[in-house]
Design an enzyme around this catalytic site. Sequence first.
Site, PDB file in Angstrom:
ATOM      1  N   LYS A  22    -107.317 -33.451   8.499  1.00 20.84           N
ATOM      2  CA  LYS A  22    -107.135 -34.246   9.862  1.00 20.84           C
ATOM      3  C   LYS A  22    -108.059 -33.307  10.720  1.00 20.84           C
ATOM      4  O   LYS A  22    -108.682 -33.944  11.657  1.00 20.84           O
ATOM      5  CB  LYS A  22    -105.827 -34.323  10.085  1.00 20.84           C
ATOM      6  CG  LYS A  22    -105.165 -34.794  11.428  1.00 20.84           C
ATOM      7  CD  LYS A  22    -103.976 -34.851  11.899  1.00 20.84           C
ATOM      8  CE  LYS A  22    -103.323 -33.557  12.089  1.00 20.84           C
ATOM      9  NZ  LYS A  22    -103.614 -33.264  13.789  1.00 20.84           N
ATOM     10  N   ASN A  23    -107.659 -32.254  10.892  1.00 18.12           N
ATOM     11  CA  ASN A  23    -108.213 -31.303  11.877  1.00 18.12           C
ATOM     12  C   ASN A  23    -109.635 -31.043  12.038  1.00 18.12           C
ATOM     13  O   ASN A  23    -110.348 -30.592  13.157  1.00 18.12           O
ATOM     14  CB  ASN A  23    -107.393 -30.087  12.212  1.00 18.12           C
ATOM     15  CG  ASN A  23    -105.994 -30.195  12.646  1.00 18.12           C
ATOM     16  OD1 ASN A  23    -105.412 -31.595  13.155  1.00 18.12           O
ATOM     17  ND2 ASN A  23    -105.036 -29.390  12.436  1.00 18.12           N
ATOM     18  N   CYS A 117     -98.657 -33.285  20.013  1.00 17.82           N
ATOM     19  CA  CYS A 117     -97.191 -32.718  19.623  1.00 17.82           C
ATOM     20  C   CYS A 117     -96.769 -31.875  20.705  1.00 17.82           C
ATOM     21  O   CYS A 117     -97.541 -31.067  21.422  1.00 17.82           O
ATOM     22  CB  CYS A 117     -97.277 -31.929  18.277  1.00 17.82           C
ATOM     23  SG  CYS A 117     -97.564 -32.910  16.706  1.00 17.82           S
ATOM     24  N   ARG A 122     -99.425 -26.989  26.623  1.00 20.58           N
ATOM     25  CA  ARG A 122    -100.609 -26.899  25.813  1.00 20.58           C
ATOM     26  C   ARG A 122    -101.524 -26.771  26.814  1.00 20.58           C
ATOM     27  O   ARG A 122    -102.278 -27.762  27.309  1.00 20.58           O
ATOM     28  CB  ARG A 122    -100.569 -27.973  24.977  1.00 20.58           C
ATOM     29  CG  ARG A 122     -99.567 -27.926  23.709  1.00 20.58           C
ATOM     30  CD  ARG A 122     -99.629 -28.683  22.905  1.00 20.58           C
ATOM     31  NE  ARG A 122    -100.761 -28.763  21.795  1.00 20.58           N
ATOM     32  CZ  ARG A 122    -100.923 -29.574  20.685  1.00 20.58           C
ATOM     33  NH1 ARG A 122    -100.252 -30.287  20.390  1.00 20.58           N
ATOM     34  NH2 ARG A 122    -102.031 -29.227  19.818  1.00 20.58           N
ATOM     35  N   ASP A 305     -99.208 -24.333  11.129  1.00 20.44           N
ATOM     36  CA  ASP A 305     -98.844 -25.581  10.981  1.00 20.44           C
ATOM     37  C   ASP A 305     -98.216 -26.043   9.633  1.00 20.44           C
ATOM     38  O   ASP A 305     -97.753 -26.963   9.196  1.00 20.44           O
ATOM     39  CB  ASP A 305    -100.253 -26.650  11.024  1.00 20.44           C
ATOM     40  CG  ASP A 305    -100.851 -26.652  12.214  1.00 20.44           C
ATOM     41  OD1 ASP A 305    -102.104 -27.288  12.267  1.00 20.44           O
ATOM     42  OD2 ASP A 305    -100.187 -26.524  13.314  1.00 20.44           O
ATOM     43  N   ARG A 397     -99.309 -39.753  11.483  1.00 22.73           N
ATOM     44  CA  ARG A 397    -100.553 -39.344  12.230  1.00 22.73           C
ATOM     45  C   ARG A 397    -101.536 -38.468  11.415  1.00 22.73           C
ATOM     46  O   ARG A 397    -102.564 -38.354  11.724  1.00 22.73           O
ATOM     47  CB  ARG A 397    -100.203 -38.593  13.537  1.00 22.73           C
ATOM     48  CG  ARG A 397     -99.611 -39.385  14.613  1.00 22.73           C
ATOM     49  CD  ARG A 397     -99.510 -38.551  15.860  1.00 22.73           C
ATOM     50  NE  ARG A 397    -100.587 -37.721  16.076  1.00 22.73           N
ATOM     51  CZ  ARG A 397    -100.395 -36.196  16.594  1.00 22.73           C
ATOM     52  NH1 ARG A 397     -99.281 -35.924  16.844  1.00 22.73           N
ATOM     53  NH2 ARG A 397    -101.329 -35.607  16.686  1.00 22.73           N
TER      54      ARG A 397
HETATM   55  C1  EPZ Z   1    -105.207 -27.192  16.980  1.00 22.74           C
HETATM   56  O1  EPZ Z   1    -104.405 -27.297  18.098  1.00 22.74           O
HETATM   57  C2  EPZ Z   1    -104.436 -27.877  15.671  1.00 22.74           C
HETATM   58  N1  EPZ Z   1    -104.793 -29.466  16.309  1.00 22.74           N
HETATM   59  C3  EPZ Z   1    -103.262 -27.800  15.992  1.00 22.74           C
HETATM   60  O2  EPZ Z   1    -102.610 -28.505  14.804  1.00 22.74           O
HETATM   61  C4  EPZ Z   1    -102.821 -26.230  15.558  1.00 22.74           C
HETATM   62  O3  EPZ Z   1    -101.404 -26.090  15.493  1.00 22.74           O
HETATM   63  C5  EPZ Z   1    -103.535 -25.378  16.583  1.00 22.74           C
HETATM   64  O4  EPZ Z   1    -105.045 -25.798  16.531  1.00 22.74           O
HETATM   65  C6  EPZ Z   1    -103.462 -23.958  15.855  1.00 22.74           C
HETATM   66  O5  EPZ Z   1    -104.167 -23.501  14.713  1.00 22.74           O
HETATM   67  C7  EPZ Z   1    -105.802 -29.916  15.939  1.00 22.74           C
HETATM   68  O6  EPZ Z   1    -106.850 -29.215  15.596  1.00 22.74           O
HETATM   69  C8  EPZ Z   1    -106.034 -31.220  16.569  1.00 22.74           C
HETATM   70  P1  EPZ Z   1    -105.206 -24.173  20.209  1.00 22.74           P
HETATM   71  P2  EPZ Z   1    -105.075 -26.801  19.682  1.00 22.74           P
HETATM   72  O7  EPZ Z   1    -106.087 -24.321  21.046  1.00 22.74           O
HETATM   73  O8  EPZ Z   1    -106.567 -26.853  19.345  1.00 22.74           O
HETATM   74  C9  EPZ Z   1    -103.205 -21.505  23.679  1.00 22.74           C
HETATM   75  C10 EPZ Z   1    -101.282 -30.270  13.571  1.00 22.74           C
HETATM   76  O9  EPZ Z   1    -100.174 -29.820  13.184  1.00 22.74           O
HETATM   77  N2  EPZ Z   1    -104.136 -22.221  24.305  1.00 22.74           N
HETATM   78  O10 EPZ Z   1    -105.721 -23.100  18.946  1.00 22.74           O
HETATM   79  O11 EPZ Z   1    -104.532 -27.390  20.686  1.00 22.74           O
HETATM   80  C11 EPZ Z   1    -102.491 -22.752  23.047  1.00 22.74           C
HETATM   81  O12 EPZ Z   1    -101.213 -22.707  23.928  1.00 22.74           O
HETATM   82  C12 EPZ Z   1    -101.664 -29.554  14.964  1.00 22.74           C
HETATM   83  O13 EPZ Z   1    -102.311 -30.525  12.921  1.00 22.74           O
HETATM   84  C13 EPZ Z   1    -104.215 -21.839  25.705  1.00 22.74           C
HETATM   85  O14 EPZ Z   1    -103.925 -20.822  26.073  1.00 22.74           O
HETATM   86  O15 EPZ Z   1    -104.506 -25.483  19.371  1.00 22.74           O
HETATM   87  C14 EPZ Z   1    -101.629 -21.876  21.747  1.00 22.74           C
HETATM   88  O16 EPZ Z   1    -100.675 -21.116  22.083  1.00 22.74           O
HETATM   89  C15 EPZ Z   1    -100.389 -29.230  15.874  1.00 22.74           C
HETATM   90  N3  EPZ Z   1    -105.559 -22.239  26.479  1.00 22.74           N
HETATM   91  C16 EPZ Z   1    -102.836 -21.217  21.293  1.00 22.74           C
HETATM   92  O17 EPZ Z   1    -103.745 -20.966  22.376  1.00 22.74           O
HETATM   93  C17 EPZ Z   1    -106.351 -23.207  26.087  1.00 22.74           C
HETATM   94  O18 EPZ Z   1    -107.223 -23.437  26.697  1.00 22.74           O
HETATM   95  C18 EPZ Z   1    -103.562 -21.801  20.162  1.00 22.74           C
HETATM   96  O19 EPZ Z   1    -103.977 -23.071  20.667  1.00 22.74           O
HETATM   97  C19 EPZ Z   1    -106.100 -23.626  24.793  1.00 22.74           C
HETATM   98  C20 EPZ Z   1    -105.142 -23.278  23.927  1.00 22.74           C
END
Ligand code: EPZ
Length: 427
Positions: A22-23, A117, A122, A305, A397
């Site tokens: 998916k991702n 989610c 976020r 995840d 999803r």
């Molecule tokens: C991706 O989300 C995945 N979603 C999430 O999977 C997954 O949990 C996450 O990566 C971590 O592996 C998709 O790929 C569509 P991040 P993303 O940016 O990209 C902080 C699922 O179940 N952060 O890696 O939104 C954030 O708050 C979903 O498939 C900032 O601070 O996650 C978090 O603490 C749920 N500033 C950490 O980084 C930013 O600009 C990781 O977030 C961006 C993120």
Amino acid sequence: MEKYLIRGGKRLTGEVTISGAKNAAVAILPATVLSGDICVIENVPNISDVYTILKILEHLGASVRFLNKTTVEIDARHLNTTFIPHELTCNMRASYYFWGAILGKYGHARVSMPGGCDFGVRPIDQHKRGFEAIGATVEIVDGMLDVSAEKLIGNNVFFDKVSVGATMNVMLASVMATGVTVLENAAKEPHIVDLANFLNSMGANIMGAGTDVIKIHGVKELHGTNYAIIPDQIEAGTYMVAAAATCGDVLIKNVIPKHMESISAKLEMMGVKIEEFDEALRVSAERPFSKVDIKTMPYPGFPTDMHPQMAVIACLAEGTSTVTEGVWDNRYRYVSELQKMGADIKVDGKMAVIEGIEEFKAAPVKATDLRAGAAMVIAALCCDGETEIEDIYHIERGYEDIEIKLCSLGADIKKIDVPEISGAVAM
Ligand code: EPZ
């Protein structure tokens, strides 16, 4: 409203084939915008997040055609807008990959803020930092993110936080920038590598994906391609836990064992037997399960995840287990749902402390987000009696044909449609 009815207490046995990731799919499909050509993508999972992305591509003017159940042809030669409205982006996070893809192709994008989610805040500051580093201005205008640049110029970007989304988005935006962009402290997940490989198959010049330094030499243009998406690490992990928790014996096919290492390691510590083949894992188990301590981290650490799913099998282990959430502010909404099924689980700061129980009790529960929903399915499979799970749209999803796949493993799971009770009953 659709619900799952699951009559548990049966061991899962047999074989299951994992779908495309998916991702990876939700980043690769928007990336076809950059080609301005025709792309054929194979191993696309049939899940609602993918359908949403395809609807957005059609809104932009692309034509989308399924060549078979998991192969989609995208003709991005006649795109006619760089604007995406709220109604198309509000129910998923990954719509934000259109920021990077449209900016990278056209120099301007106006996309509504994404949904996804609920894990607490976020933020998008790392995306913004990356776009601004290569010359774009980023503004929030009426709840829309407006990102534009006269010219995109390669630059160095050091991410304060390891972010999958920001790494992918800045890669998309800089792939045709003038000069070289270096992403430091980049995310290393398998889907990052898959996106980079996809872009390179379109003529991009990206090196180092999968390490924390990714170098992107801007190219003049990209062309169409044929590409197959990698298998889904988290779907595979979810079926591994379901097989183990039900004391089953399941061959999980179409996996990349390397991607599963952290999950396999933790399950083996609990006493689960895992046999590794080239593209498959055989998972079998019997109780008692040993307790486990997990801290979720960016890849190659234990994936966030898989947090809720592992909490379920930890509930059935002997002694006290812990799951510490190292990525999200709050990924504990599953806890209150598991407690309805008899789990002895408390949240102490960022740590779930789990006392082993003999068995779960069937109860009406909800899917509170995608992976929490998957966890509720596993808990329901482990307990006698009939468990009802509401809000299953979260689960659909990210899990292709989950009830069909589970039925083929011997589970008793049905999807029912119950009329919503509208408003208060007139007295
Ligand atoms: C991706 O989300 C995945 N979603 C999430 O999977 C997954 O949990 C996450 O990566 C971590 O592996 C998709 O790929 C569509 P991040 P993303 O940016 O990209 C902080 C699922 O179940 N952060 O890696 O939104 C954030 O708050 C979903 O498939 C900032 O601070 O996650 C978090 O603490 C749920 N500033 C950490 O980084 C930013 O600009 C990781 O977030 C961006 C993120």
